[in-house]
Design a protein around this motif. Structure first.
Motif, PDB file in Angstrom:
ATOM      1  N   ALA A 111       1.018   4.169  -3.052  1.00  0.00           N
ATOM      2  CA  ALA A 111       0.559   5.553  -2.761  1.00  0.00           C
ATOM      3  C   ALA A 111       1.436   6.597  -3.412  1.00  0.00           C
ATOM      4  O   ALA A 111       2.493   6.440  -3.800  1.00  0.00           O
ATOM      5  N   ALA A 128       0.821  -1.204   0.000  1.00  0.00           N
ATOM      6  CA  ALA A 128       0.000   0.000   0.000  1.00  0.00           C
ATOM      7  C   ALA A 128       0.861   1.261   0.000  1.00  0.00           C
ATOM      8  O   ALA A 128       0.534   2.231  -0.706  1.00  0.00           O
ATOM      9  N   VAL A 129       1.946   1.248   0.736  1.00  0.00           N
ATOM     10  CA  VAL A 129       2.836   2.415   0.780  1.00  0.00           C
ATOM     11  C   VAL A 129       3.488   2.634  -0.576  1.00  0.00           C
ATOM     12  O   VAL A 129       3.583   3.762  -1.055  1.00  0.00           O
ATOM     13  N   ARG A 130       3.906   1.562  -1.222  1.00  0.00           N
ATOM     14  CA  ARG A 130       4.528   1.684  -2.554  1.00  0.00           C
ATOM     15  C   ARG A 130       3.518   2.196  -3.580  1.00  0.00           C
ATOM     16  O   ARG A 130       3.881   2.908  -4.504  1.00  0.00           O
TER      17      ARG A 130
END
Length: 87
Positions: free
Chosen positions: A87, A83-85
Motif C-alpha cells: 500500500a 498488503a501493508v507493504r
C-alpha cells in the motif's frame, strides 16, 4: 514500520506473553486447533491485539475467528503484512 514476516516463533512468544509459560506450545503445533491448545475466543482476541500492536497491523475479528490453527493465523498475518507493504 512493520516487520517483514510473522513467524510461528512470534506467535508462540505472543501467546505465552498472554497465557504464561505454562501454555502447551512446544513441538509441532501448526495444525493443532486453538481449542485443542486451550485458547478460547477471548484469548485469541487478546493475541490479535498484541500482534497488531507489535507488527503495526489492524487485525479484524474475522482474521482471528477464521484461523482455527496457529498456521492459519500466521498465514493470515503474513498476508496482511504483504498488503501493508504494497500500500
Amino acid at each position: 514500520m512493520t516487520a517483514n514476516r510473522f513467524t510461528m516463533d512470534d506467535l508462540r512468544r505472543i501467546l505465552r506473553e498472554g497465557a504464561g509459560e505454562e501454555a502447551g506450545l512446544d513441538g509441532d503445533i501448526d495444525s493443532v486447533t486453538f481449542q485443542e491448545l486451550g485458547y478460547d475466543s477471548l484469548a485469541l482476541l487478546e493475541t490479535g491485539v498484541r500482534i497488531g500492536r507489535e507488527f503495526g497491523l489492524e487485525l479484524e475479528d474475522d482474521h482471528l475467528i477464521d484461523a482455527e490453527t496457529p498456521r492459519q493465523l500466521v498465514d493470515a498475518v503474513n498476508e496482511l503484512l504483504v498488503a501493508v507493504r504494497a500500500a
